[in-house]
Design an enzyme around this catalytic site. Structure first.
Site, PDB file in Angstrom:
ATOM      1  N   ASP A 178      -7.925  -5.112  13.137  1.00 26.00           N
ATOM      2  CA  ASP A 178      -7.106  -5.399  13.921  1.00 26.00           C
ATOM      3  C   ASP A 178      -6.092  -6.658  13.654  1.00 26.00           C
ATOM      4  O   ASP A 178      -6.471  -7.722  13.348  1.00 26.00           O
ATOM      5  CB  ASP A 178      -7.695  -6.078  15.377  1.00 26.00           C
ATOM      6  CG  ASP A 178      -6.792  -6.202  16.599  1.00 26.00           C
ATOM      7  OD1 ASP A 178      -5.664  -7.282  16.295  1.00 26.00           O
ATOM      8  OD2 ASP A 178      -6.948  -6.038  17.700  1.00 26.00           O
ATOM      9  N   HIS A 179      -4.977  -6.250  13.165  1.00 26.91           N
ATOM     10  CA  HIS A 179      -4.089  -7.070  12.302  1.00 26.91           C
ATOM     11  C   HIS A 179      -3.905  -8.442  12.886  1.00 26.91           C
ATOM     12  O   HIS A 179      -3.481  -9.381  12.400  1.00 26.91           O
ATOM     13  CB  HIS A 179      -2.914  -6.391  11.813  1.00 26.91           C
ATOM     14  CG  HIS A 179      -1.513  -6.486  12.892  1.00 26.91           C
ATOM     15  ND1 HIS A 179      -1.329  -5.585  13.913  1.00 26.91           N
ATOM     16  CD2 HIS A 179      -0.498  -7.297  12.760  1.00 26.91           C
ATOM     17  CE1 HIS A 179      -0.580  -5.685  14.502  1.00 26.91           C
ATOM     18  NE2 HIS A 179       0.160  -7.006  13.990  1.00 26.91           N
ATOM     19  N   HIS A 241      -5.182  -5.960  20.470  1.00 26.66           N
ATOM     20  CA  HIS A 241      -4.683  -7.075  20.025  1.00 26.66           C
ATOM     21  C   HIS A 241      -4.747  -8.132  21.461  1.00 26.66           C
ATOM     22  O   HIS A 241      -5.267  -9.182  21.098  1.00 26.66           O
ATOM     23  CB  HIS A 241      -3.313  -7.040  19.827  1.00 26.66           C
ATOM     24  CG  HIS A 241      -2.904  -6.087  18.937  1.00 26.66           C
ATOM     25  ND1 HIS A 241      -3.634  -5.807  17.663  1.00 26.66           N
ATOM     26  CD2 HIS A 241      -1.913  -5.329  18.712  1.00 26.66           C
ATOM     27  CE1 HIS A 241      -3.193  -4.801  16.812  1.00 26.66           C
ATOM     28  NE2 HIS A 241      -2.050  -4.389  17.517  1.00 26.66           N
TER      29      HIS A 241
HETATM   30  C1  BG6 Z   1       1.121  -2.782  16.518  1.00 33.90           C
HETATM   31  C2  BG6 Z   1       1.723  -1.950  17.467  1.00 33.90           C
HETATM   32  O1  BG6 Z   1      -0.152  -2.773  16.402  1.00 33.90           O
HETATM   33  O2  BG6 Z   1       1.448  -4.189  16.657  1.00 33.90           O
HETATM   34  C3  BG6 Z   1       2.989  -1.977  17.502  1.00 33.90           C
HETATM   35  O3  BG6 Z   1       1.152  -0.574  17.043  1.00 33.90           O
HETATM   36  C4  BG6 Z   1       3.609  -3.691  17.589  1.00 33.90           C
HETATM   37  O4  BG6 Z   1       3.688  -1.429  18.517  1.00 33.90           O
HETATM   38  C5  BG6 Z   1       2.950  -4.373  16.728  1.00 33.90           C
HETATM   39  O5  BG6 Z   1       5.173  -3.831  17.345  1.00 33.90           O
HETATM   40  C6  BG6 Z   1       3.153  -5.975  16.780  1.00 33.90           C
HETATM   41  O6  BG6 Z   1       2.540  -6.492  16.008  1.00 33.90           O
HETATM   42  P1  BG6 Z   1       3.103  -8.035  15.493  1.00 33.90           P
HETATM   43  O7  BG6 Z   1       2.358  -8.366  14.440  1.00 33.90           O
HETATM   44  O8  BG6 Z   1       4.541  -7.682  15.052  1.00 33.90           O
HETATM   45  O9  BG6 Z   1       3.199  -8.816  16.706  1.00 33.90           O
END
Ligand code: BG6
Length: 484
Positions: A178-179, A241
């Site tokens: 989960d990044h 997230h």
């Molecule tokens: C991803 C989603 O997991 O996270 C995207 O699939 C979203 O739709 C993105 O734009 C948002 O990530 P960050 O790091 O830009 O907040």
């Protein structure tokens, strides 16, 4: 760090190019990689080793902000080999095995094998099964699997996916990305909450009135309509997230800081989360979709006018929810979550609003004190701000809110993928989603998915460039709050 083989499924894909290669290069330059590493890229295309190396080089030049001298770049690229492979063809895995064994022998390394699935979710299971069937996972070292989201499409498919993966890898070997858990400021929540007695003692319903977690984006559906129109904000952001941020905020200090204990206290949060009821869901969940509007001075299309989206789509591009955590720490403290596309700004932040029992202390209307706020900015800026009340020292001595601020904005912070790949190579699962968390998250969102599908809650339209539908404002206003 132990030597290893890093096997990348999806080596010709977009994520590899934008995130994985730059992250590997940054780790290499920061001396955070094993001395001996064999990196094998896999894809359907018939590429040579040199083609992959040139592709990696290009990706690093475009997406890494690390200085790359040509000598370091050359020695970095020497770690890469390519093998063309059809993931559904078991025969191809023998080809991969030959290359793997050959490199392990050349480099004289043990069979520590990290398999990274950067491919479409429909291939997760077949790859895991083929890794097992081909014997690739029978190693004399360790084996691990890194897997990207989405982990399932709902509770049932997530369970099935997990069952199938666990035929080939056990829970300790599965690293679910989960990044958001790789973002430095999210990782910092653990320290903020646990290493500061001042905050730790206030981290409960006696002092906190509500918590707000926002992840707003200005981008629309981009070129991903095929995926997004099936997914919506609930699957795309809320189930993973947003709930991970909730867990990281609401967890309470464990006996000891260890990956197992952190995951345990996160799980406790999910277990205490009050389930949504079908008949009252509408009072707690707001579904939204953007219409035409203005983003940074540019007119943008409505969601239903986007390429690949049907004109009658009811898909959620925004969701806000009020969550209750039924444990002794958080009983009575609403947690408000909101996320959406085409909103006024790109910002991910957590705001802790403290109770304000001193509100009526001063007689004068203009001397009402503001609540203390702790704001944690996660993205695109990283900062921690505590808002307190102070006399205005310069002018008339009136009370006004002032900010105590720490900002990391001028620093070169590591990217989420760097931190996560490094942890996976080390075998530290702290910032990866455990199956328990994933399952409990799907369980909690499932009634929302059902309600949206059956259309039992209204779809509120909002103009692009705003902060979502009015109903999301009302969600907090009816409890006497406002979004910060
Ligand atoms: C991803 C989603 O997991 O996270 C995207 O699939 C979203 O739709 C993105 O734009 C948002 O990530 P960050 O790091 O830009 O907040």
């Amino acid at each position: 760090m132990e030597s290893m083989t890093f096997v990348l499924f999806g080596a010709t894909g977009d994520l590899a190019k934008r995130k994985i290669y730059p992250a590997l290069f940054n780790l290499y330059m920061d001396k955070m990689m094993p001395e001996a590493i064999s990196i094998i890229g896999l894809g359907r295309r018939e590429w040579s080793h040199e083609t992959l190396q040139a592709h990696v080089k290009e990706a690093v030049h475009t997406y890494s902000d690390h200085e790359a001298d040509s000598e370091s770049m050359e020695s970095f690229l020497q770690n890469f080999r390519y093998c063309s492979l059809n993931v559904t063809d078991p025969e191809d895995y023998f080809k991969l095995e030959d290359l793997m064994l050959q490199r392990e022998e050349e480099l004289n390394i043990v069979q520590n094998r990290l398999f990274y699935l950067s491919v479409a979710p429909k291939f997760f299971e077949v790859i895991a099964a083929n890794i097992k069937e081909s014997g690739l996972s029978q190693t004399n070292g360790w084996k691990r699997l890194i897997i990207e989201k989405p982990f399932g499409n709902d509770l049932e498919t997530a369970r099935e996916l997990n069952r199938n993966l666990s035929e080939a890898f056990n829970e300790e070997e599965i690293f679910r990305i989960d990044h958001y858990l790789g973002k430095p400021m999210i990782q910092n929540l653990e320290t903020l909450e646990f290493a500061n007695p001042v905050l730790q003692s206030l981290w409960n319903n006696q002092y906190i009135s509500n918590v707000q977690i926002t992840a707003s984006e200005t981008v629309g559906v981009e070129k991903r309509a095929g995926y997004y129109d099936q997914s919506g904000a609930v699957r795309d952001m809320l189930q993973n997230h947003m709930l991970q941020m909730l867990m990281m905020t609401a967890m309470h200090v464990p006996q000891k800081i260890s990956p197992e204990q952190i995951r345990e206290v996160k799980k406790n949060v999910m277990e205490a989360l009050e389930p949504l009821q079908e008949d009252t869901l509408e009072e707690q969940v707001v579904r939204g979709q953007y219409t035409r509007g203005d983003i940074d001075g540019e007119e943008v299309n409505a969601y239903t006018e986007e390429t690949g989206v049907s004109a009658s789509s009811q898909n959620d591009t925004f969701v806000a929810a009020k969550l209750n955590i039924n444990n002794s720490f958080w009983q009575g403290v609403p947690f408000y979550l909101r996320t959406g596309k085409r909103l006024a700004q790109k910002s991910t932040r957590i705001v802790i609003e403290f109770k304000n029992p001193l509100k009526g202390l001063y007689d004068q209307e203009e001397e009402q004190t503001s609540p203390n706020l702790l704001t944690i900015e996660i993205n695109p800026n990283e900062s921690i701000t505590l808002q307190i009340n102070s006399k205005n020292l310069l002018r008339d001595g009136k009370i006004e809110p002032v900010n105590i601020n720490f900002s990391a904005n001028d620093k070169h912070l590591p990217q989420a993928y760097e931190l996560l790949i490094y942890d996976a190579m080390l075998g530290d699962p702290t910032f990866f989603a455990h199956w328990d968390e994933v399952e409990l998250s799907w369980k909690w969102v499932q009634p929302i998915l059902d309600a949206f599908k059956q259309n039992t809650v209204p779809l509120h339209l909002y103009e692009a460039g705003t902060m979502g539908p009015d109903a999301a404002e009302q969600l907090v206003e009816k409890d006497g709050f406002k979004w910060w």
